[in-house]
Design an enzyme around this catalytic site. Sequence first.
Site, short mmCIF file in Angstrom:
data_model
loop_
_atom_site.label_atom_id
_atom_site.label_comp_id
_atom_site.label_asym_id
_atom_site.label_seq_id
_atom_site.Cartn_x
_atom_site.Cartn_y
_atom_site.Cartn_z
CG ASP A 72 0.95 -9.54 0.01
OD1 ASP A 72 1.33 -8.11 -0.27
OD2 ASP A 72 0.14 -9.66 0.65
CG ASN A 186 12.83 2.96 -12.94
OD1 ASN A 186 13.52 2.79 -13.71
ND2 ASN A 186 11.53 2.80 -13.05
CD GLU A 187 10.03 4.45 -16.25
OE1 GLU A 187 8.73 4.28 -15.53
OE2 GLU A 187 10.36 3.69 -17.09
CG ASN A 329 13.88 3.10 -17.86
OD1 ASN A 329 14.81 2.73 -17.85
ND2 ASN A 329 12.99 2.95 -16.70
CD GLU A 400 12.44 -0.14 -16.85
OE1 GLU A 400 11.33 -0.02 -17.16
OE2 GLU A 400 12.61 0.14 -15.53
C1 BGC Z 1 8.75 0.61 -15.27
C2 BGC Z 1 8.91 -0.80 -14.83
C3 BGC Z 1 7.50 -1.57 -15.70
C4 BGC Z 1 7.80 -1.10 -17.11
C5 BGC Z 1 6.82 -1.74 -17.87
C6 BGC Z 1 8.78 1.01 -16.68
O1 BGC Z 1 7.83 2.06 -16.85
O2 BGC Z 1 10.26 1.17 -14.67
O3 BGC Z 1 8.80 -1.03 -13.52
O4 BGC Z 1 7.15 -2.67 -15.20
O5 BGC Z 1 7.89 -0.03 -17.39
O6 BGC Z 1 5.39 -1.09 -17.89
#
Ligand code: BGC
Length: 506
Positions: A72, A186-187, A329, A400
Amino acid sequence: MILLRISAFFLYLALILAEDVPRKFPDGFLFGTATASYQVEGAWDEDGKTENIWDHLTHTQPHLITDYSNGDIADDSYHLYKRDVEMMRELGLDFYRFSVSWPRILPSGFADRVNEAGVAYYHNLIDELLKYNIEPMLTLYHWDLPQRLQDLGGWTNPLIVDWFADYARVLFELFGDKVKYWITINEPKQVCYNGYGDSSLAPAIDFKGIGEYLCAKNLLLAHAKAFHIYNDEFKPKYGGIIGIAISARWYEPDSDSQVDIEAADDQWQFEWGKYSHPIFSETGDFPAVMKEKIAAKSAEQGFPRSRLPEFTREEIDYVRGSSDFFGVNHYSTHLVYRNESVYNVHPVPSFYDDMDVGFYQDPEWESGESETVKIVPWGFYKLLKKIREIYDNPPIYVTENGFPTHTGLQDDNRIRYYRGYLSALLDAVEEGSNVRAYAAWSLMDNFEWMQGYTQRFGLYEVNYDCPERTRTPRKSAFVYKEVVRTRTLDLDYEPDTDVMTIDEGH
Ligand code: BGC
């Protein structure tokens, strides 16, 4: 014999010393950090934004979140974005990867009406970045689907291909002249498996063995449609690039037996090859091993057709090649095996039953606040090498990479993690991997999905006890800053952590 030993000793010494020589990153290499809208923005119902699937899940089923928390307010970046950019200037970053909240821009989920206040927020953030020469890298979808679209089936409804494409076009039109780096989704595995084949991420529709596969096909087509819209209509005008960010662990065979080697191969194909093969391979489509295994199991289980939906010839060609770069990532590594013990242990049907492998992590590997993010830099090296070898050395953007700790500013384990993984990245680059950028996850602590605020990934610590959400640099922030400043990885660098300043000239 003695001579041999002496020369072996000197060789060993030379190797150790060589390790400590600071290593340069290639010219033009970009450093950044990443965050995502729901994890940092807060302002969940302000200025016309409507409910997304995370608002819905955290408000209706708070017990699913470890500390019963929600996003929030989160880091309140909706109001504090100027401080966020100031932190990026302190770090000297080249780019910032952030995501846009779909229901902040399109309150109904559809492209019938654009929310001007939401648009203004992202313009302000982007302008603030550009003012300081920090390139915006914009992710269109980092998991906060409008709840209204979820009510219609979300990613399992094939119509989402058009809904997502409409949303993408709105963003390209609004921000195309300012944003040169785009990430569609993403992912995919986390969106589809954790959201629709399990209850470990919103919308927590635990429809095993079916939900995640319906989602996978729709998601790939939605991604491809956004890619083509950008490529055909916007790239000629603005010249940016667009790709997808795939989460990829490294899967190492537990032994050198053929069975384990095959099991590890099956696992990466199921986990992330499912999304990368259709886009980056020469042939396109889902990996053959998935199509065969899921079709065979579906038939045994009495389904009239495979639970993995098929792509048409046209769709295969539409998805193939739909990414200007491979966004990776990466967090950690698993050991994989296959023996009698892996069969009939998972619910039927399910993704893990379809795959039939066993996997675990070596308990000796160091971990932080999450049991599964263990420090295994060589896995990152092997992953980058694999991507280079199987997909003809595509440009790689590490979108990432990061390590969770608890509260506290002395994060030597995070520093060990970053140094190990950056060294592994350089090892792959030295062998020819085309890695162009690196984003640390994350700029600052934030709402870690089902783990709430119990796992902290930030280079900056955020104080959730005060309304100002004060951000304080951790030791790792000083170390990363030095890497960015010198474009060099110096494993011996000891930072002076007294004051964080903005270096002149940035
Ligand atoms: C995600 C993020 C997450 C990070 C750490 C990734 O899978 O894109 O949003 O915070 O991992 O767990």
